[in-house]
Design a protein around this motif. Structure first.
Motif, PDB file in Angstrom:
ATOM      1  N   PRO A  73       0.810  -1.215   0.000  1.00 33.05           N
ATOM      2  CA  PRO A  73       0.000   0.000   0.000  1.00 33.05           C
ATOM      3  C   PRO A  73       0.842   1.264   0.000  1.00 33.05           C
ATOM      4  O   PRO A  73       1.849   1.336   0.698  1.00 33.05           O
ATOM      5  N   VAL A  74       0.416   2.216  -0.820  1.00 33.73           N
ATOM      6  CA  VAL A  74       0.980   3.571  -0.740  1.00 33.73           C
ATOM      7  C   VAL A  74      -0.077   4.346   0.026  1.00 33.73           C
ATOM      8  O   VAL A  74      -1.100   4.733  -0.525  1.00 33.73           O
ATOM      9  N   LEU A  75       0.147   4.473   1.321  1.00 37.48           N
ATOM     10  CA  LEU A  75      -0.896   5.003   2.210  1.00 37.48           C
ATOM     11  C   LEU A  75      -0.464   6.335   2.814  1.00 37.48           C
ATOM     12  O   LEU A  75       0.588   6.427   3.436  1.00 37.48           O
ATOM     13  N   ASN A  76      -1.287   7.355   2.597  1.00 35.16           N
ATOM     14  CA  ASN A  76      -1.080   8.650   3.263  1.00 35.16           C
ATOM     15  C   ASN A  76      -2.318   8.903   4.108  1.00 35.16           C
ATOM     16  O   ASN A  76      -3.315   9.441   3.628  1.00 35.16           O
ATOM     17  N   ALA A  77      -2.265   8.497   5.355  1.00 32.74           N
ATOM     18  CA  ALA A  77      -3.436   8.594   6.234  1.00 32.74           C
ATOM     19  C   ALA A  77      -3.627  10.004   6.775  1.00 32.74           C
ATOM     20  O   ALA A  77      -4.650  10.307   7.384  1.00 32.74           O
ATOM     21  N   SER A  78      -2.631  10.852   6.566  1.00 31.21           N
ATOM     22  CA  SER A  78      -2.782  12.275   6.868  1.00 31.21           C
ATOM     23  C   SER A  78      -1.927  13.028   5.844  1.00 31.21           C
ATOM     24  O   SER A  78      -1.158  12.404   5.099  1.00 31.21           O
ATOM     25  N   TYR A  79      -2.077  14.341   5.803  1.00 30.07           N
ATOM     26  CA  TYR A  79      -1.396  15.098   4.757  1.00 30.07           C
ATOM     27  C   TYR A  79       0.045  15.419   5.136  1.00 30.07           C
ATOM     28  O   TYR A  79       0.325  15.822   6.256  1.00 30.07           O
ATOM     29  N   SER A  80       0.947  15.225   4.175  1.00 28.46           N
ATOM     30  CA  SER A  80       2.308  15.723   4.317  1.00 28.46           C
ATOM     31  C   SER A  80       2.741  16.186   2.923  1.00 28.46           C
ATOM     32  O   SER A  80       2.509  15.484   1.934  1.00 28.46           O
ATOM     33  N   LYS A  81       3.364  17.351   2.868  1.00 30.46           N
ATOM     34  CA  LYS A  81       3.828  17.901   1.590  1.00 30.46           C
ATOM     35  C   LYS A  81       4.780  16.950   0.887  1.00 30.46           C
ATOM     36  O   LYS A  81       4.877  16.929  -0.325  1.00 30.46           O
ATOM     37  N   SER A  82       5.528  16.190   1.693  1.00 36.81           N
ATOM     38  CA  SER A  82       6.534  15.312   1.096  1.00 36.81           C
ATOM     39  C   SER A  82       6.009  13.895   0.909  1.00 36.81           C
ATOM     40  O   SER A  82       6.779  12.951   0.851  1.00 36.81           O
ATOM     41  N   SER A  83       4.685  13.735   0.824  1.00 35.98           N
ATOM     42  CA  SER A  83       4.143  12.393   0.568  1.00 35.98           C
ATOM     43  C   SER A  83       3.993  12.191  -0.942  1.00 35.98           C
ATOM     44  O   SER A  83       3.983  13.154  -1.715  1.00 35.98           O
ATOM     45  N   PHE A  84       3.859  10.925  -1.329  1.00 37.48           N
ATOM     46  CA  PHE A  84       3.685  10.587  -2.746  1.00 37.48           C
ATOM     47  C   PHE A  84       2.445  11.278  -3.310  1.00 37.48           C
ATOM     48  O   PHE A  84       2.505  11.948  -4.342  1.00 37.48           O
ATOM     49  N   SER A  85       1.309  11.154  -2.628  1.00 32.92           N
ATOM     50  CA  SER A  85       0.067  11.676  -3.209  1.00 32.92           C
ATOM     51  C   SER A  85       0.074  13.196  -3.288  1.00 32.92           C
ATOM     52  O   SER A  85      -0.448  13.770  -4.242  1.00 32.92           O
ATOM     53  N   ALA A  86       0.676  13.866  -2.281  1.00 38.17           N
ATOM     54  CA  ALA A  86       0.724  15.332  -2.327  1.00 38.17           C
ATOM     55  C   ALA A  86       1.456  15.795  -3.586  1.00 38.17           C
ATOM     56  O   ALA A  86       1.088  16.780  -4.213  1.00 38.17           O
ATOM     57  N   ASN A  87       2.484  15.032  -3.968  1.00 42.20           N
ATOM     58  CA  ASN A  87       3.237  15.373  -5.165  1.00 42.20           C
ATOM     59  C   ASN A  87       2.462  15.083  -6.452  1.00 42.20           C
ATOM     60  O   ASN A  87       2.817  15.578  -7.515  1.00 42.20           O
ATOM     61  N   MET A  88       1.448  14.233  -6.356  1.00 42.77           N
ATOM     62  CA  MET A  88       0.733  13.803  -7.560  1.00 42.77           C
ATOM     63  C   MET A  88      -0.601  14.516  -7.781  1.00 42.77           C
ATOM     64  O   MET A  88      -1.172  14.434  -8.873  1.00 42.77           O
ATOM     65  N   LEU A  89      -1.122  15.215  -6.770  1.00 42.34           N
ATOM     66  CA  LEU A  89      -2.491  15.760  -6.838  1.00 42.34           C
ATOM     67  C   LEU A  89      -2.727  16.605  -8.093  1.00 42.34           C
ATOM     68  O   LEU A  89      -3.691  16.389  -8.832  1.00 42.34           O
ATOM     69  N   GLN A  90      -1.844  17.572  -8.310  1.00 40.88           N
ATOM     70  CA  GLN A  90      -1.983  18.464  -9.458  1.00 40.88           C
ATOM     71  C   GLN A  90      -1.959  17.664 -10.764  1.00 40.88           C
ATOM     72  O   GLN A  90      -2.745  17.904 -11.681  1.00 40.88           O
ATOM     73  N   ASN A  91      -1.085  16.678 -10.793  1.00 40.16           N
ATOM     74  CA  ASN A  91      -0.932  15.846 -11.979  1.00 40.16           C
ATOM     75  C   ASN A  91      -2.192  15.030 -12.295  1.00 40.16           C
ATOM     76  O   ASN A  91      -2.577  14.868 -13.451  1.00 40.16           O
ATOM     77  N   PHE A  92      -2.851  14.505 -11.238  1.00 38.17           N
ATOM     78  CA  PHE A  92      -4.111  13.765 -11.445  1.00 38.17           C
ATOM     79  C   PHE A  92      -5.121  14.674 -12.143  1.00 38.17           C
ATOM     80  O   PHE A  92      -5.750  14.298 -13.136  1.00 38.17           O
ATOM     81  N   ALA A  93      -5.266  15.897 -11.609  1.00 44.97           N
ATOM     82  CA  ALA A  93      -6.265  16.829 -12.136  1.00 44.97           C
ATOM     83  C   ALA A  93      -5.895  17.271 -13.562  1.00 44.97           C
ATOM     84  O   ALA A  93      -6.755  17.305 -14.447  1.00 44.97           O
ATOM     85  N   THR A  94      -4.615  17.555 -13.791  1.00 50.04           N
ATOM     86  CA  THR A  94      -4.179  18.017 -15.115  1.00 50.04           C
ATOM     87  C   THR A  94      -4.414  16.932 -16.170  1.00 50.04           C
ATOM     88  O   THR A  94      -4.868  17.212 -17.281  1.00 50.04           O
ATOM     89  N   THR A  95      -4.104  15.690 -15.810  1.00 45.99           N
ATOM     90  CA  THR A  95      -4.277  14.595 -16.775  1.00 45.99           C
ATOM     91  C   THR A  95      -5.757  14.422 -17.124  1.00 45.99           C
ATOM     92  O   THR A  95      -6.124  14.276 -18.299  1.00 45.99           O
TER      93      THR A  95
END
Ligand SMILES: C[S@@+](CC[C@H](N)C(=O)[O-])C[C@H]1O[C@@H](n2cnc3c(N)ncnc32)[C@H](O)[C@@H]1O
Length: 257
Positions: A194-216
């Motif tokens: 699992p790539v699990l981010n149970a709370s927010y951190s700027k240096s997490s995988f998903s935080a780095n990908m959020l903009q990219n999900f929306a742009t794609t």
């Protein structure tokens, strides 16, 4: 195939050095059980993050080869592995690689098969290149199982569906095991990471990908510009309330020739 240009290479550099992906990489390395003096190939080596670890595991008496389509990704790999004499990098497709039959003790291919046009050709190539009893480790993701807390789950689904559709081979994990068996691989093992981010951190995988999900999703016309902004704003509001949650599974396939 998606082109990994300079900008994409920089995103991978950032998002793949987050703790979740470091963990995934160490699990992949463990599955390969590399020993000093062995030869290893990282097919679709990208920026060389795994290749560097593989090279250190086989040592200067071993050999670590990396092949990737993208010159921009290879530029990072060259910088990363420059001081390691056992490393050799070349540009090319994992569908046809310039090595003799049975050249490698181990072969890895992480987050790459999803982009490969002729996946069967690539898998047969992996089989050809491994020595008898050579070890294989593959990592793939199924984005249809991705979860993110958001204010609009219908919009979220549209975004992740678009993300899945953006590649040649979506949802690979659910069909890869029997394909490997048909090619001749044995000792097949599948593990979820699992790539699990149970709370927010700027240096997490998903935080780095959020903009990219929306742009794609926007680029594929799955959502409008207004929906893209609304989605990102909604996630940000949940971050402020400490209600962020993200999870997607990586799947590690290991096998023996
Ligand atoms: C998401 S990145 C993963 C990089 C690396 N394996 C890792 O896990 O850090 C996908 C990589 O696959 C490469 N790629 C895609 N299709 C390819 C192909 N047919 N042959 C070689 N490389 C390919 C891309 O250039 C990119 O570097």
């Amino acid at each position: 195939m998606e082109t990994y240009d300079k900008k994409a290479a920089e995103l991978i550099e950032r998002s793949y050095q987050t703790p979740e992906i470091v963990h995934q990489r160490l699990r992949t390395l463990a599955a390969l059980s590399l020993a000093s003096g062995e030869s290893v190939l990282d097919a679709g080596c990208g920026t060389g993050l795994l290749l560097e670890l593989e090279a250190l595991a086989v040592g200067t008496g071993g050999r670590a080869e990396g092949v990737d389509f993208s010159d921009d990704m290879l530029a990072h790999a060259r910088a990363r592995c420059g001081g390691l004499e056992q490393v050799n990098l070349q540009q090319g497709s994992v569908e046809t690689m310039p090595f003799e039959d049975a050249s490698f003790d181990a072969l890895s291919c992480t987050q790459t098969l999803l982009y490969v046009k002729d996946m069967d050709k690539a898998l047969n190539e992996f089989y050809r290149l491994l020595k008898p009893r050579g070890r294989l480790a593959i990592i793939e993701t199924d984005w249809s199982g991705a979860i993110i807390n958001s204010e609009d789950q219908v919009l979220t689904r549209k975004i992740f569906d678009a993300w899945g559709r953006a590649v040649v081979n979506p949802n690979l994990p659910r069909r890869l095991r029997p394909v490997l068996g048909q090619i001749g691989f044995s000792a097949l093992r599948v593990e979820a990471i699992p790539v699990l981010n149970a709370s927010y951190s700027k240096s997490s995988f998903s935080a780095n990908m959020l903009q990219n999900f929306a742009t794609t999703a926007r680029k594929l016309d799955a959502i409008s510009e207004a929906e893209s902004e609304a989605w990102l704003d909604g996630v940000e509001r949940l971050v402020q309330k400490d209600e962020y949650f993200f999870c997607v599974n990586r799947f590690l396939f290991s096998a023996v020739k």
